[in-house]
Scaffold this motif. Sequence first.
Motif, PDB file in Angstrom:
ATOM      1  N   UNK A  67       0.808  -1.217   0.000  1.00  0.00           N
ATOM      2  CA  UNK A  67       0.000   0.000   0.000  1.00  0.00           C
ATOM      3  C   UNK A  67       0.843   1.270   0.000  1.00  0.00           C
ATOM      4  N   UNK A  68       2.144   1.139   0.232  1.00  0.00           N
ATOM      5  CA  UNK A  68       3.044   2.290   0.166  1.00  0.00           C
ATOM      6  C   UNK A  68       3.783   2.379  -1.164  1.00  0.00           C
ATOM      7  N   UNK A  69       3.504   1.484  -2.092  1.00  0.00           N
ATOM      8  CA  UNK A  69       4.074   1.553  -3.434  1.00  0.00           C
ATOM      9  C   UNK A  69       3.148   2.414  -4.299  1.00  0.00           C
ATOM     10  N   UNK A  70       3.639   3.478  -4.912  1.00  0.00           N
ATOM     11  CA  UNK A  70       2.783   4.297  -5.780  1.00  0.00           C
ATOM     12  C   UNK A  70       2.116   3.452  -6.871  1.00  0.00           C
ATOM     13  N   UNK A  71       0.893   3.850  -7.233  1.00  0.00           N
ATOM     14  CA  UNK A  71       0.079   3.047  -8.145  1.00  0.00           C
ATOM     15  C   UNK A  71       0.723   2.832  -9.501  1.00  0.00           C
ATOM     16  N   UNK A  72       1.540   3.781  -9.963  1.00  0.00           N
ATOM     17  CA  UNK A  72       2.119   3.645 -11.300  1.00  0.00           C
ATOM     18  C   UNK A  72       3.479   2.943 -11.291  1.00  0.00           C
ATOM     19  N   UNK A  73       3.987   2.563 -10.104  1.00  0.00           N
ATOM     20  CA  UNK A  73       5.236   1.821 -10.024  1.00  0.00           C
ATOM     21  C   UNK A  73       4.985   0.335 -10.240  1.00  0.00           C
ATOM     22  N   UNK A  74       6.021  -0.389 -10.599  1.00  0.00           N
ATOM     23  CA  UNK A  74       5.960  -1.845 -10.730  1.00  0.00           C
ATOM     24  C   UNK A  74       6.652  -2.461  -9.529  1.00  0.00           C
ATOM     25  N   UNK A  75       5.997  -3.453  -8.896  1.00  0.00           N
ATOM     26  CA  UNK A  75       6.651  -4.092  -7.765  1.00  0.00           C
ATOM     27  C   UNK A  75       6.670  -5.609  -7.914  1.00  0.00           C
ATOM     28  N   UNK A  76       7.648  -6.179  -7.247  1.00  0.00           N
ATOM     29  CA  UNK A  76       7.806  -7.620  -7.131  1.00  0.00           C
ATOM     30  C   UNK A  76       8.039  -7.896  -5.656  1.00  0.00           C
ATOM     31  N   UNK A  77       7.914  -9.155  -5.246  1.00  0.00           N
ATOM     32  CA  UNK A  77       8.105  -9.469  -3.832  1.00  0.00           C
ATOM     33  C   UNK A  77       8.627 -10.879  -3.664  1.00  0.00           C
ATOM     34  N   UNK A  78       9.300 -11.092  -2.516  1.00  0.00           N
ATOM     35  CA  UNK A  78       9.719 -12.443  -2.165  1.00  0.00           C
ATOM     36  C   UNK A  78       9.684 -12.616  -0.654  1.00  0.00           C
ATOM     37  N   UNK A  79       9.582 -13.875  -0.225  1.00  0.00           N
ATOM     38  CA  UNK A  79       9.725 -14.254   1.169  1.00  0.00           C
ATOM     39  C   UNK A  79      10.824 -15.284   1.281  1.00  0.00           C
ATOM     40  N   UNK A  80      11.490 -15.323   2.410  1.00  0.00           N
ATOM     41  CA  UNK A  80      12.622 -16.227   2.591  1.00  0.00           C
ATOM     42  C   UNK A  80      12.174 -17.652   2.941  1.00  0.00           C
ATOM     43  N   UNK A  81      13.044 -18.598   2.575  1.00  0.00           N
ATOM     44  CA  UNK A  81      12.918 -19.968   3.045  1.00  0.00           C
ATOM     45  C   UNK A  81      11.592 -20.615   2.713  1.00  0.00           C
ATOM     46  N   UNK A  82      10.988 -21.218   3.718  1.00  0.00           N
ATOM     47  CA  UNK A  82       9.786 -22.028   3.528  1.00  0.00           C
ATOM     48  C   UNK A  82       8.620 -21.222   2.999  1.00  0.00           C
ATOM     49  N   UNK A  83       8.666 -19.888   3.125  1.00  0.00           N
ATOM     50  CA  UNK A  83       7.557 -19.052   2.659  1.00  0.00           C
ATOM     51  C   UNK A  83       7.745 -18.531   1.233  1.00  0.00           C
ATOM     52  N   UNK A  84       8.776 -19.006   0.554  1.00  0.00           N
ATOM     53  CA  UNK A  84       9.033 -18.471  -0.785  1.00  0.00           C
ATOM     54  C   UNK A  84       7.845 -18.670  -1.721  1.00  0.00           C
ATOM     55  N   UNK A  85       7.307 -19.860  -1.781  1.00  0.00           N
ATOM     56  CA  UNK A  85       6.203 -20.113  -2.706  1.00  0.00           C
ATOM     57  C   UNK A  85       4.897 -19.488  -2.236  1.00  0.00           C
ATOM     58  N   UNK A  86       4.716 -19.367  -0.932  1.00  0.00           N
ATOM     59  CA  UNK A  86       3.528 -18.668  -0.434  1.00  0.00           C
ATOM     60  C   UNK A  86       3.526 -17.220  -0.910  1.00  0.00           C
ATOM     61  N   UNK A  87       4.704 -16.625  -0.970  1.00  0.00           N
ATOM     62  CA  UNK A  87       4.787 -15.234  -1.426  1.00  0.00           C
ATOM     63  C   UNK A  87       4.641 -15.106  -2.931  1.00  0.00           C
ATOM     64  N   UNK A  88       4.843 -16.159  -3.669  1.00  0.00           N
ATOM     65  CA  UNK A  88       4.499 -16.130  -5.093  1.00  0.00           C
ATOM     66  C   UNK A  88       3.011 -15.834  -5.230  1.00  0.00           C
ATOM     67  N   UNK A  89       2.194 -16.608  -4.511  1.00  0.00           N
ATOM     68  CA  UNK A  89       0.747 -16.407  -4.568  1.00  0.00           C
ATOM     69  C   UNK A  89       0.349 -15.048  -4.006  1.00  0.00           C
ATOM     70  N   UNK A  90       0.938 -14.672  -2.857  1.00  0.00           N
ATOM     71  CA  UNK A  90       0.575 -13.411  -2.217  1.00  0.00           C
ATOM     72  C   UNK A  90       0.904 -12.218  -3.117  1.00  0.00           C
ATOM     73  N   UNK A  91       2.080 -12.244  -3.749  1.00  0.00           N
ATOM     74  CA  UNK A  91       2.482 -11.128  -4.601  1.00  0.00           C
ATOM     75  C   UNK A  91       1.543 -10.971  -5.792  1.00  0.00           C
ATOM     76  N   UNK A  92       1.179 -12.078  -6.414  1.00  0.00           N
ATOM     77  CA  UNK A  92       0.274 -12.018  -7.562  1.00  0.00           C
ATOM     78  C   UNK A  92      -1.092 -11.484  -7.136  1.00  0.00           C
TER      79      UNK A  92
END
Length: 303
Positions: free
Chosen positions: A217-242
């Motif tokens: 929510x702090x990323x401006x609307x016109x910016x592009x963002x990506x995200x990751x989580x460490x270790x066991x949560x890496x794939x969970x953050x794939x879904x969360x980021x999308x």
Amino acid sequence: MPLAMNREVFITCAVTGSGGTQDRSPHVPRSPAHIADSAIAAAKAGAAVVHCHVRDPETGKPSRDLGYYREVTERIRESEVDMVLNLTAGMGGDMVFGPTEKPMPPVEGTDMIGAAERVQHVAECLPEICTLDCGTMNFAEADYVMTNTPGMLTAMGSMMTALGVKPEIEAFDTGHLWYAKQLVSDGVLDSPALVQLCMGVPWGAPDDLNTFMAMVNNVPDDWTFSAFGLGRNQMAYVAAAVLAGGNVRVGLEDNLWLGKGELAQNWQLVERAGTIIENMGARVIGPQEVREKLGLVKRAPKG
């Protein structure tokens, strides 16, 4: 808040990183040839962007050697596999303090250099993207501080912009996003910017969903963002980021495991991320579409 799922997703593969993981898995690439080969395999598996550090081929320890960066870049560009090259510029800001009763002078492990030297390999190799760690933080180990002052970030960001290399802002906490917006406001970085939300890195933003959405929510609307989580949560953050409207990062820099007791290779992590994305009803986009989205120009091999 209405759901704003991203339907056109790119995958970044963080190939090797600079952490002490080289002896924890035989798949962590060490030599420039191994790093380039792993990046190429990841691209074949669906990664549009490859994010590369370099290591000493003998010890596996992180390195800033220009020759290693040059070799990785040339091998990737001379391959027949297209990908967007993203080189780290995070090295050279490491401060390790002495004991609590005598913190100065800094002790072994400290690696503090000037802005021009931190960007030297970027100027020579001219990747399409390079990272800009947008703040200072206590970083995992007891007395290690990842040091990126406002003055240093202004100098490095200005150099990257002048070189025509797109900075990927690495945000490890909400204050880093705050300062990133200031860099854009000051004209140091171009807008719209590119951001990587780094979740679960001690002692930055924890990898809970409330904190993640505060970052989003702090990323401006016109910016592009990506995200990751460490270790066991890496794939969970794939879904969360999308789901949150972003893109995804996976790779051995952030996670060594494919499953319980099964060490991963980079291409396997990319393949699994792609499966998650497609099963969510989104599409994995390739490097040329990423260039069009971010305004990048493909760099050719040196003749």
